[in-house]
Structure formats: structure tokens, C-alpha cells
Design an enzyme around this catalytic site. Structure first.
Site, mmCIF file in Angstrom:
data_model
loop_
_atom_site.group_PDB
_atom_site.id
_atom_site.type_symbol
_atom_site.label_atom_id
_atom_site.label_comp_id
_atom_site.label_asym_id
_atom_site.label_seq_id
_atom_site.Cartn_x
_atom_site.Cartn_y
_atom_site.Cartn_z
ATOM 1 N N ARG A 170 0.862 -1.182 0.000
ATOM 2 C CA ARG A 170 0.000 0.000 0.000
ATOM 3 C C ARG A 170 0.896 1.228 0.000
ATOM 4 O O ARG A 170 1.991 1.198 0.553
ATOM 5 C CB ARG A 170 -0.814 0.040 1.307
ATOM 6 C CG ARG A 170 -1.941 -0.921 1.378
ATOM 7 C CD ARG A 170 -2.645 -0.925 2.736
ATOM 8 N NE ARG A 170 -2.000 -0.172 3.792
ATOM 9 C CZ ARG A 170 -2.439 0.983 4.269
ATOM 10 N NH1 ARG A 170 -3.497 1.550 3.771
ATOM 11 N NH2 ARG A 170 -1.809 1.587 5.251
ATOM 12 N N ARG A 174 -3.776 10.326 0.963
ATOM 13 C CA ARG A 174 -4.851 11.033 1.674
ATOM 14 C C ARG A 174 -5.369 12.171 0.806
ATOM 15 O O ARG A 174 -4.592 13.047 0.436
ATOM 16 C CB ARG A 174 -4.336 11.639 2.967
ATOM 17 C CG ARG A 174 -3.927 10.603 3.967
ATOM 18 C CD ARG A 174 -3.504 11.307 5.236
ATOM 19 N NE ARG A 174 -2.846 10.366 6.106
ATOM 20 C CZ ARG A 174 -2.081 10.706 7.112
ATOM 21 N NH1 ARG A 174 -1.889 11.990 7.382
ATOM 22 N NH2 ARG A 174 -1.510 9.796 7.873
ATOM 23 N N ARG A 248 18.795 -5.785 6.136
ATOM 24 C CA ARG A 248 19.382 -4.545 5.631
ATOM 25 C C ARG A 248 19.930 -3.806 6.836
ATOM 26 O O ARG A 248 19.404 -3.912 7.952
ATOM 27 C CB ARG A 248 18.339 -3.667 4.932
ATOM 28 C CG ARG A 248 17.983 -4.111 3.555
ATOM 29 C CD ARG A 248 19.089 -3.936 2.537
ATOM 30 N NE ARG A 248 19.304 -2.546 2.144
ATOM 31 C CZ ARG A 248 20.382 -2.144 1.467
ATOM 32 N NH1 ARG A 248 21.338 -3.004 1.139
ATOM 33 N NH2 ARG A 248 20.523 -0.871 1.133
ATOM 34 N N ARG A 279 17.731 10.088 4.786
ATOM 35 C CA ARG A 279 17.057 11.132 5.556
ATOM 36 C C ARG A 279 18.012 11.831 6.505
ATOM 37 O O ARG A 279 19.084 11.303 6.825
ATOM 38 C CB ARG A 279 15.838 10.599 6.306
ATOM 39 C CG ARG A 279 16.071 9.344 7.100
ATOM 40 C CD ARG A 279 14.745 8.830 7.653
ATOM 41 N NE ARG A 279 14.948 7.719 8.557
ATOM 42 C CZ ARG A 279 13.989 7.153 9.283
ATOM 43 N NH1 ARG A 279 12.749 7.595 9.208
ATOM 44 N NH2 ARG A 279 14.269 6.143 10.079
ATOM 45 N N GLU A 304 21.230 9.513 7.693
ATOM 46 C CA GLU A 304 21.022 8.055 7.719
ATOM 47 C C GLU A 304 21.310 7.475 6.333
ATOM 48 O O GLU A 304 20.722 7.907 5.343
ATOM 49 C CB GLU A 304 19.567 7.792 8.133
ATOM 50 C CG GLU A 304 19.246 6.352 8.379
ATOM 51 C CD GLU A 304 17.828 6.191 8.938
ATOM 52 O OE1 GLU A 304 17.468 6.865 9.918
ATOM 53 O OE2 GLU A 304 17.069 5.393 8.359
ATOM 54 N N TYR A 352 9.632 -6.395 11.528
ATOM 55 C CA TYR A 352 9.721 -5.005 11.949
ATOM 56 C C TYR A 352 8.574 -4.752 12.920
ATOM 57 O O TYR A 352 7.416 -5.046 12.626
ATOM 58 C CB TYR A 352 9.601 -4.026 10.764
ATOM 59 C CG TYR A 352 9.593 -2.620 11.288
ATOM 60 C CD1 TYR A 352 10.780 -1.980 11.592
ATOM 61 C CD2 TYR A 352 8.391 -1.968 11.582
ATOM 62 C CE1 TYR A 352 10.787 -0.718 12.153
ATOM 63 C CE2 TYR A 352 8.387 -0.707 12.140
ATOM 64 C CZ TYR A 352 9.587 -0.089 12.418
ATOM 65 O OH TYR A 352 9.589 1.154 12.994
ATOM 66 N N ASP A 354 6.989 -1.747 15.606
ATOM 67 C CA ASP A 354 7.080 -0.447 16.255
ATOM 68 C C ASP A 354 7.250 -0.669 17.762
ATOM 69 O O ASP A 354 6.986 -1.758 18.273
ATOM 70 C CB ASP A 354 5.813 0.383 15.971
ATOM 71 C CG ASP A 354 5.935 1.129 14.642
ATOM 72 O OD1 ASP A 354 7.072 1.478 14.263
ATOM 73 O OD2 ASP A 354 4.903 1.357 13.993
HETATM 74 C C1 LIG Z 1 15.816 3.060 12.115
HETATM 75 C C2 LIG Z 1 14.639 2.661 12.978
HETATM 76 C C3 LIG Z 1 13.706 3.616 13.331
HETATM 77 C C4 LIG Z 1 12.619 3.258 14.131
HETATM 78 N N1 LIG Z 1 11.698 4.211 14.450
HETATM 79 C C5 LIG Z 1 10.634 3.882 15.191
HETATM 80 C C6 LIG Z 1 9.629 4.861 15.500
HETATM 81 O O1 LIG Z 1 9.717 6.028 15.095
HETATM 82 N N2 LIG Z 1 8.573 4.476 16.266
HETATM 83 C C7 LIG Z 1 8.435 3.189 16.726
HETATM 84 O O2 LIG Z 1 7.452 2.914 17.410
HETATM 85 N N3 LIG Z 1 9.372 2.242 16.448
HETATM 86 C C8 LIG Z 1 10.461 2.553 15.703
HETATM 87 N N4 LIG Z 1 11.410 1.604 15.423
HETATM 88 C C9 LIG Z 1 11.259 0.245 15.981
HETATM 89 C C10 LIG Z 1 11.921 0.100 17.377
HETATM 90 O O3 LIG Z 1 13.295 0.417 17.287
HETATM 91 C C11 LIG Z 1 11.723 -1.332 17.869
HETATM 92 O O4 LIG Z 1 10.352 -1.591 18.041
HETATM 93 C C12 LIG Z 1 12.417 -1.682 19.191
HETATM 94 O O5 LIG Z 1 13.675 -1.115 19.298
HETATM 95 C C13 LIG Z 1 12.535 -3.200 19.296
HETATM 96 O O6 LIG Z 1 13.026 -3.570 20.572
HETATM 97 P P1 LIG Z 1 13.640 -5.028 20.805
HETATM 98 O O7 LIG Z 1 13.885 -5.163 22.257
HETATM 99 O O8 LIG Z 1 12.798 -6.045 20.129
HETATM 100 O O9 LIG Z 1 14.999 -5.035 19.972
HETATM 101 P P2 LIG Z 1 16.357 -4.232 20.198
HETATM 102 O O10 LIG Z 1 16.076 -2.840 20.607
HETATM 103 O O11 LIG Z 1 17.179 -4.453 18.977
HETATM 104 O O12 LIG Z 1 17.003 -4.977 21.437
HETATM 105 C C14 LIG Z 1 17.591 -6.254 21.327
HETATM 106 C C15 LIG Z 1 18.878 -6.192 22.134
HETATM 107 O O13 LIG Z 1 19.402 -7.515 22.212
HETATM 108 C C16 LIG Z 1 20.804 -7.403 22.220
HETATM 109 N N5 LIG Z 1 21.360 -8.694 21.777
HETATM 110 C C17 LIG Z 1 21.118 -9.366 20.639
HETATM 111 N N6 LIG Z 1 21.821 -10.516 20.628
HETATM 112 C C18 LIG Z 1 22.512 -10.572 21.779
HETATM 113 C C19 LIG Z 1 23.415 -11.504 22.337
HETATM 114 N N7 LIG Z 1 23.769 -12.642 21.699
HETATM 115 N N8 LIG Z 1 23.956 -11.260 23.556
HETATM 116 C C20 LIG Z 1 23.638 -10.102 24.233
HETATM 117 N N9 LIG Z 1 22.783 -9.183 23.733
HETATM 118 C C21 LIG Z 1 22.229 -9.406 22.528
HETATM 119 C C22 LIG Z 1 21.099 -6.288 21.233
HETATM 120 O O14 LIG Z 1 22.378 -5.710 21.488
HETATM 121 C C23 LIG Z 1 19.954 -5.320 21.507
HETATM 122 O O15 LIG Z 1 20.335 -4.286 22.405
HETATM 123 C C24 LIG Z 1 12.475 1.922 14.580
HETATM 124 C C25 LIG Z 1 13.422 0.951 14.203
HETATM 125 C C26 LIG Z 1 14.487 1.320 13.393
HETATM 126 C C27 LIG Z 1 15.473 0.260 12.963
#
Ligand SMILES: Cc1cc2nc3c(=O)[nH]c(=O)nc-3n(C[C@H](O)[C@H](O)[C@H](O)COP(=O)(O)OP(=O)(O)OC[C@H]3O[C@@H](n4cnc5c(N)ncnc54)[C@H](O)[C@@H]3O)c2cc1C
Length: 374
Positions: A170, A174, A248, A279, A304, A352, A354
């Protein structure tokens, strides 16, 4: 024999921290480890010249999930930030997501009917074999060439004609002047940064940063803890036994400039192919509005750049095509056989997510844990 911890939690991102908070509230003993030198995972931010800089890309909190909102508001106050993204195509500025402002900027149309007619005129109606044809069928030639093509090709590192159509199912259009990026009920940026949110979730929990699970804990954890919560990559957990999942990556270039305001907005997308970054984030706009922006004489910017993923680098976006989803399904089948491991978060789920959905997913995982005990 009683072990030191009820849970060893790998990953101090939002999933690990949200899970740890619930477990601690229930009196469980948790150890959280993260290989990064800080907590917060992808939402980590830090102060530079008094400006809160989002280290791994701009993060705007938005949710319609009341449970998630209430939990986050226990630890932080959100400001009134609303995301309005602008696109810069060879120096011309357009409003995103596509709305009547965008069409006025592009064609000079003023009403929904005029814009609708223009879009219909340009829409591609043939068979769809690739992303280019998909985008042309959704928004027509002008919008595609100006705002979709270059940005998408930079993001994926391939021409749109060689990308599968499913990437763009999609492209929201708007036919109103509403340019709010998100529609969610609650939105904003934590006034004291995401650090405060994550610190709040992890308060009272033992945390070891700079600690890689694969550095020995993977063999020993059952001696230390009853259960494991793993938020890292699932293919890594299984040592790539079926092959590696594709991602990626991104590269960020941070810069401080001695001017009060560089671009007048938080987020500017560069949609032409010639500009290498996709961006530019100007962080102070997340926190300060209007004249307040000018009070700080310097500004912090982040460019970025999309990048190919290299082993050992940061995995940002899963490549959810057929090959990778199939591979992930095989790992997931292995994971389902584990009786003492909970997998969760964007890496372990190869999705992915949020922030709000990450927190919801951790809250649901905790609920399942509670039911398991009955
Ligand atoms: C560029 C970008 C922009 C974003 N913008 C938004 C936004 O505007 N709004 C929004 O709602 N969401 C956004 N998000 C999504 C958001 O970042 C995620 O929802 C969130 O960070 C996910 O949390 P998580 O705990 O699943 O993963 P992560 O934050 O990646 O945490 C996982 C952690 O596990 C650790 N880890 C992995 N393997 C190991 C290992 N073997 N030993 C020890 N530690 C380990 C990593 O170091 C990491 O710190 C964005 C994501 C990206 C990539």
C-alpha cells in the site's frame, strides 16, 4: 537446587526491559544481559550539547494500545510532538505522507477531486511484476518518480524494477490536507528521553551490559537461571544451522553544527537517487518547538545511510521475502520445541515492530508465562 535467577534475559531493548519489569513486579529474580555497552537497544538516546540524540535512528512513540501507553507513562512524560515528514527532491520540498499538500506542491491542484483526477490519469493499469509497476499502479508516474523511486532504491540497494512488488503493498494516499504521519491516539517523545523509560523498566533489575550471550552464557545459562528470554537473532541462537537470515543495515553520521536551526523540521527525507543518504534527522525539533529551537545556538543532525548487512554488523530491517520467511519458519519450528526458552522482540521474531508493538508483545509473553505456571 535453587538457581540464582528465575530468568536470564538476553537483550536490554524494549522487549527485554518490558518483560523484566513484569517479572520483577511478580517477585522474580532476573538478570538482563546485552552485548551493547548500554541498555535500550535500538531506542537508546544520549545528550549532545543539551540535545537528546536518537543514536540508532529517529524514534517517535505512537500507540492506540491503552495498556502500553499506561505502562510507558509510569516512567516518562511525553511531549506534544507530532511527526510531519518532509521530502526534499533536488531542493524542492514536499509534504509526506502523500496528501493534498503534496499534490498541490507537485501539480498545483487544490481540491480532492482535482488531485484524484490527476492520480487516476497517471495510474498504471497493466500487469504487475515488480515494485516499480506496483508503485505506478498506486500513485502514478509523477509521485513515483519524485518521492518513491530514488528513496526505495537507496533503501534496498537495487533498482525498483528488480525489487518484488510485495515490498509496497500500500502507499497511503490522503485526499485531505491532514499531514500527521501517525493516526494513533497517543503520540510524543519522552521528555527525559527513552533512556528514562528503559531505566524505569529496568529499575531494581540486575543488568550486565557489554556481555554477549554467545560468549559462554549460551552453554552455561541453565546452571544460573530457570528460564531464558532471548531477544537476539534466532538464526544466531541456533548457530546458523539452516543458513543465515538476511537483513538490511544502516549507517548513521552524527554532526553538531553551530547554527540554531538547520532544516526547520525533525525529519527530512531525501528522495532523489543522487543524494546518498535517505534522511536527515534534526533532533532538537523532537523536543523544542518554534522559538524555543532558537534558544540553543547549536543543533545536532544525523544523516542516515542505508547499507548492506555485513556479518557482525547491526541488523536493522529483516528482509521478509519468501526465502527468508521460509528459513525463519524452520528456525521457529526448532524454537517451538524448547521448553524453557521464550523468544521475543524484533530480532527473534524476524519482524519489523514499532515500539508499542514490541512492548505489547513482551506483555503478552509475560501473560503466557503466568498462565504456564498455573
Ligand atoms: C531506524 C529505525 C527507526 C525506528 N523508528 C521507530 C519509530 O519512530 N517508532 C516506533 O514505534 N518504532 C520505531 N522503530 C522500531 C523500534 O526500534 C523497535 O520496536 C524496538 O527497538 C525493538 O526492541 P527489541 O527489544 O525487540 O529489539 P532491540 O532494541 O534491537 O534490542 C535487542 C537487544 O538484544 C541485544 N542482543 C542481541 N543478541 C545478543 C546476544 N547474543 N547477547 C547479548 N545481547 C544481545 C542487542 O544488542 C539489543 O540491544 C524503529 C526501528 C528502526 C530500525
Amino acid at each position: 537446587m535453587k538457581k540464582d535467577y528465575d530468568y536470564l534475559i538476553v537483550g536490554a531493548g524494549l522487549f527485554g526491559a518490558t518483560f523484566a519489569w513484569h517479572a520483577r513486579q511478580a517477585g522474580k529474580r532476573c538478570l538482563v544481559v546485552d552485548r551493547r555497552p548500554h541498555t535500550g537497544g535500538g531506542v537508546y538516546d544520549r545528550l549532545i550539547e543539551g540535545i537528546n540524540v536518537h543514536e540508532y535512528g529517529p524514534h517517535i512513540f505512537h500507540t492506540s494500545d491503552e495498556g502500553v501507553w499506561r505502562l510507558a507513562c509510569r516512567f516518562v512524560r511525553f511531549n506534544r510532538f507530532r511527526l510531519h515528514v518532509k521530502a526534499n527532491y533536488k531542493g524542492r520540498i514536499y509534504s509526506l505522507p502523500f496528501n493534498l499538500n503534496t499534490f498541490r506542491e507537485m501539480w498545483g491542484t487544490a481540491t480532492p477531486e482535482e488531485a484524484r483526477r490527476k492520480l487516476e490519469e497517471q495510474r498504471y493499469r497493466g500487469e504487475i511484476h515488480n515494485l516499480e509497476e506496483q508503485a505506478l499502479s498506486l500513485v502514478g508516474r509523477d509521485v513515483y518518480e519524485t518521492l518513491v523511486k530514488g528513496y526505495t532504491e537507496k533503501q534496498w540497494g537495487r533498482p525498483c524494477r528488480e525489487l518484488p512488488a510485495f515490498i509496497i503493498r500500500r502507499l497511503p494516499v490522503r485526499l485531505t490536507y491532514d499531514d500527521d504521519y501517525f493516526n494513533d491516539t497517543w503520540q510524543g517523545i519522552p521528555e527525559e528521553g527513552y533512556r528514562r523509560l528503559v531505566d524505569g523498566l529496568l529499575e531494581g533489575v540486575e543488568v550486565r551490559t557489554g556481555t554477549d550471550f554467545s560468549g559462554g552464557l549460551d552453554r552455561e545459562w541453565r546452571r544460573m537461571a530457570d528460564r531464558l528470554v532471548y531477544t537476539g537473532r534466532m538464526d544466531e541462537f541456533y548457530h546458523g544451522c539452516y543458513g543465515w537470515l538476511q537483513y538490511r543495515s544502516l549507517r548513521f553520521e552524527h554532526e553538531v553544527r553551530e547554527i540554531p536551526d538547520a532544516q526547520g523540521t525533525a525529519l527530512m527525507n531525501y528522495t532523489d537517487r543522487g543524494t546518498p543518504h535517505t534522511r536527515v534527522v534534526e533532533h532538537k525539533h523532537f523536543a523544542a518547538f518554534g522559538e524555543e529551537v532558537r534558544r540553543n545556538p547549536v543543533t545536532a543532525l544525523t544523516r542516515e545511510y542505508p547499507a548492506a548487512y555485513v556479518p557482525g554488523g547491526e541488523a536493522y530491517y529483516p528482509v521478509n521475502d519468501e526465502r527468508n520467511n521460509g528459513l525463519y519458519a524452520r528456525y521457529k519450528a526448532l524454537a517451538e520445541r524448547e521448553t524453557d526458552v521464550v523468544f521475543g522482540g524484533r530480532l527473534a521474531e524476524y519482524r519489523y515492530y514499532d515500539m508499542d508493538r514490541t512492548m505489547r508483545s513482551a506483555m503478552d509473553a509475560w501473560e503466557r508465562e503466568c498462565r504456564r505456571k498455573i
